[in-house]
Design a protein around this motif. Structure first.
Motif, mmCIF file in Angstrom:
data_model
loop_
_atom_site.group_PDB
_atom_site.id
_atom_site.type_symbol
_atom_site.label_atom_id
_atom_site.label_comp_id
_atom_site.label_asym_id
_atom_site.label_seq_id
_atom_site.Cartn_x
_atom_site.Cartn_y
_atom_site.Cartn_z
ATOM 1 N N PHE A 10 0.457 -1.667 0.214
ATOM 2 C CA PHE A 10 0.178 0.097 0.375
ATOM 3 C C PHE A 10 0.783 1.417 0.599
ATOM 4 O O PHE A 10 0.479 2.428 -1.137
ATOM 5 N N ASP A 11 2.391 1.246 0.980
ATOM 6 C CA ASP A 11 3.224 2.150 1.285
ATOM 7 C C ASP A 11 3.525 2.231 -0.398
ATOM 8 O O ASP A 11 3.494 3.589 -0.653
ATOM 9 N N GLN A 12 3.261 1.577 -1.234
ATOM 10 C CA GLN A 12 4.650 1.893 -2.294
ATOM 11 C C GLN A 12 3.671 1.984 -3.230
ATOM 12 O O GLN A 12 3.983 2.863 -3.830
ATOM 13 N N SER A 13 2.363 1.442 -3.650
ATOM 14 C CA SER A 13 1.173 2.728 -4.556
ATOM 15 C C SER A 13 0.839 3.787 -4.272
ATOM 16 O O SER A 13 1.025 4.672 -5.312
ATOM 17 N N ILE A 14 1.230 4.493 -3.250
ATOM 18 C CA ILE A 14 0.600 5.485 -2.529
ATOM 19 C C ILE A 14 1.880 5.935 -3.074
ATOM 20 O O ILE A 14 1.860 7.248 -3.672
ATOM 21 N N ARG A 15 2.964 5.747 -2.768
ATOM 22 C CA ARG A 15 3.942 6.706 -2.946
ATOM 23 C C ARG A 15 4.432 7.290 -4.861
ATOM 24 O O ARG A 15 4.409 7.494 -5.482
ATOM 25 N N ASP A 16 4.098 6.117 -5.390
ATOM 26 C CA ASP A 16 3.756 6.087 -7.048
ATOM 27 C C ASP A 16 3.263 6.618 -7.417
ATOM 28 O O ASP A 16 3.356 7.337 -8.339
ATOM 29 N N TYR A 17 1.622 6.718 -6.744
ATOM 30 C CA TYR A 17 0.714 7.373 -7.137
ATOM 31 C C TYR A 17 1.650 9.268 -7.278
ATOM 32 O O TYR A 17 0.816 10.462 -7.474
ATOM 33 N N HIS A 18 1.540 9.439 -5.907
ATOM 34 C CA HIS A 18 2.906 10.708 -5.243
ATOM 35 C C HIS A 18 3.504 11.260 -6.462
ATOM 36 O O HIS A 18 3.454 12.402 -6.736
ATOM 37 N N VAL A 19 3.885 10.382 -7.320
ATOM 38 C CA VAL A 19 5.519 10.720 -7.796
ATOM 39 C C VAL A 19 4.771 11.922 -8.985
ATOM 40 O O VAL A 19 5.198 12.922 -9.378
ATOM 41 N N HIS A 20 3.369 11.496 -10.010
ATOM 42 C CA HIS A 20 3.263 12.625 -10.674
ATOM 43 C C HIS A 20 1.256 13.215 -9.710
ATOM 44 O O HIS A 20 0.891 14.216 -10.260
ATOM 45 N N ASP A 21 0.946 12.703 -8.989
ATOM 46 C CA ASP A 21 -0.203 13.472 -8.399
ATOM 47 C C ASP A 21 -1.357 13.626 -9.259
ATOM 48 O O ASP A 21 -1.731 14.198 -9.706
ATOM 49 N N GLN A 50 -9.425 7.269 -5.880
ATOM 50 C CA GLN A 50 -10.277 7.708 -4.479
ATOM 51 C C GLN A 50 -10.594 8.783 -4.003
ATOM 52 O O GLN A 50 -11.365 9.969 -4.458
ATOM 53 N N TRP A 51 -9.704 9.017 -3.096
ATOM 54 C CA TRP A 51 -9.366 9.343 -2.459
ATOM 55 C C TRP A 51 -9.072 10.737 -2.892
ATOM 56 O O TRP A 51 -9.922 11.862 -2.494
ATOM 57 N N HIS A 52 -8.430 11.390 -3.589
ATOM 58 C CA HIS A 52 -8.158 12.387 -4.635
ATOM 59 C C HIS A 52 -9.520 12.822 -5.281
ATOM 60 O O HIS A 52 -9.767 14.344 -5.562
ATOM 61 N N LEU A 53 -9.943 11.977 -5.542
ATOM 62 C CA LEU A 53 -11.653 11.885 -6.405
ATOM 63 C C LEU A 53 -12.499 13.304 -5.165
ATOM 64 O O LEU A 53 -13.004 14.365 -6.022
ATOM 65 N N GLU A 54 -12.371 12.086 -4.378
ATOM 66 C CA GLU A 54 -13.480 12.463 -3.240
ATOM 67 C C GLU A 54 -13.132 13.834 -2.829
ATOM 68 O O GLU A 54 -13.376 15.132 -1.936
ATOM 69 N N ASP A 55 -11.507 15.000 -2.826
ATOM 70 C CA ASP A 55 -10.750 16.391 -2.385
ATOM 71 C C ASP A 55 -11.737 17.236 -3.761
ATOM 72 O O ASP A 55 -11.859 18.166 -3.534
ATOM 73 N N VAL A 56 -11.090 17.072 -4.975
ATOM 74 C CA VAL A 56 -11.228 17.642 -5.897
ATOM 75 C C VAL A 56 -13.037 17.978 -6.408
ATOM 76 O O VAL A 56 -13.583 19.465 -6.434
ATOM 77 N N ILE A 57 -13.832 16.828 -5.838
ATOM 78 C CA ILE A 57 -15.002 17.397 -5.699
ATOM 79 C C ILE A 57 -15.622 17.809 -4.996
ATOM 80 O O ILE A 57 -17.228 18.917 -5.004
ATOM 81 N N ARG A 58 -14.824 18.402 -3.683
ATOM 82 C CA ARG A 58 -15.419 19.169 -2.604
ATOM 83 C C ARG A 58 -15.184 20.363 -2.770
ATOM 84 O O ARG A 58 -15.289 20.874 -1.695
ATOM 85 N N ASP A 59 -14.422 20.965 -4.171
ATOM 86 C CA ASP A 59 -14.318 22.062 -4.073
ATOM 87 C C ASP A 59 -15.436 22.857 -4.372
ATOM 88 O O ASP A 59 -16.023 23.088 -5.735
ATOM 89 N N PRO A 60 -15.532 23.970 -3.539
ATOM 90 C CA PRO A 60 -17.060 25.174 -3.298
ATOM 91 C C PRO A 60 -16.898 25.597 -5.665
ATOM 92 O O PRO A 60 -17.961 25.951 -5.415
ATOM 93 N N ILE A 121 -7.367 2.109 3.200
ATOM 94 C CA ILE A 121 -7.596 3.115 3.313
ATOM 95 C C ILE A 121 -7.355 3.723 5.213
ATOM 96 O O ILE A 121 -6.904 5.570 5.433
ATOM 97 N N LEU A 122 -6.952 3.556 6.053
ATOM 98 C CA LEU A 122 -5.772 3.412 6.895
ATOM 99 C C LEU A 122 -4.530 4.212 6.701
ATOM 100 O O LEU A 122 -3.669 5.037 6.869
ATOM 101 N N GLY A 123 -3.942 3.196 5.174
ATOM 102 C CA GLY A 123 -3.026 3.516 5.047
ATOM 103 C C GLY A 123 -2.336 5.115 4.391
ATOM 104 O O GLY A 123 -1.062 5.871 4.622
ATOM 105 N N LEU A 124 -3.567 5.397 3.657
ATOM 106 C CA LEU A 124 -4.369 6.704 2.988
ATOM 107 C C LEU A 124 -3.734 8.164 4.303
ATOM 108 O O LEU A 124 -3.755 9.020 3.324
ATOM 109 N N LYS A 125 -4.577 7.434 4.894
ATOM 110 C CA LYS A 125 -5.073 8.632 5.937
ATOM 111 C C LYS A 125 -4.033 9.037 6.563
ATOM 112 O O LYS A 125 -3.642 10.139 7.069
ATOM 113 N N ILE A 126 -3.165 7.301 7.002
ATOM 114 C CA ILE A 126 -1.769 8.203 6.982
ATOM 115 C C ILE A 126 -0.723 9.171 6.794
ATOM 116 O O ILE A 126 0.267 9.455 6.996
ATOM 117 N N TRP A 127 -0.474 8.355 5.605
ATOM 118 C CA TRP A 127 0.504 9.104 4.785
ATOM 119 C C TRP A 127 -0.493 10.720 4.633
ATOM 120 O O TRP A 127 0.193 11.730 4.416
#
Length: 201
Positions: A10-21, A50-60, A121-127
């Protein structure tokens, strides 16, 4: 320990995603398709996007049409997440298919894969909490509050890992048994959602 493998993947996946975010970037799964690591990496990648989609969709200030597109994307992502959990549970069903439950064996409140879903999901919260705890442009009060939350999240991760390991040991020794119910989501199925099947062609 299986949960140590999960956390590492999970940490590897999260790190890989955030290379380009970039929510539009396609997954590049480094593991063989037949390996459990492949499923774990794919599962967390879905969660991370999906974590980042949830962030984007909350943009007022988000455009309403764009927001609807995002909502539909999140719906598809939820279905993919559920499907992936079922694939992981299939791995455990196959692994323990020769285990004979002992007399008095009980069923758990959730399957191993749904517990692992929570670990992802906990891995994402921690990151992201760690990011906030070290954010240079935030106040020290904010960083300190986030450091305290991070400690709690790490404790949750340890506790959940212990519980999952105990569950897997119990299943392996026949003290508990698996019984997986396929998720019967109705809102995505045109034959079950009355808003969809009630529409005329």
């Amino acid at each position: 320990m299986f949960t140590a493998l999960c956390i590492s993947i999970f940490d590897q996946s999260i790190r890989d995603y955030h290379v380009h975010d970039d929510i539009h970037r396609m997954i590049e799964n480094p593991y063989e398709k037949t390996a459990i690591e492949h499923l774990l990496y794919a599962k967390n990648w879905i969660d991370t996007v999906q974590w980042h989609l949830e962030d984007v969709i909350r943009d007022p200030k988000i455009d309403p049409v764009k927001a609807l597109e995002m909502k539909r994307w999140i719906d598809r992502s939820n279905q993919e997440r559920t499907d992936m959990v079922e694939h992981i549970d299939s791995y455990f069903l196959d692994k323990y298919n020769t285990v004979i439950p002992v007399p008095g064996a009980s069923i758990n409140t959730e399957s191993p894969a749904w517990a692992i879903d929570r670990l992802s999901i906990l891995g994402l919260k921690i990151w992201h909490m760690r990011e906030e705890a070290t954010r240079a442009d935030a106040s020290e009060t904010h960083r300190e509050a986030c450091r305290k939350k991070l400690e709690i999240l790490l404790e949750q991760q340890r506790d959940l890992s212990t519980a999952i390991e105990e569950l897997l040991e119990d299943i392996g020794k026949g003290r508990k048994y698996m019984k997986v119910y396929k998720q019967m989501k109705m809102y995505n199925d045109p034959s079950l959602n009355p808003v969809l099947y009630g529409q005329k062609p």
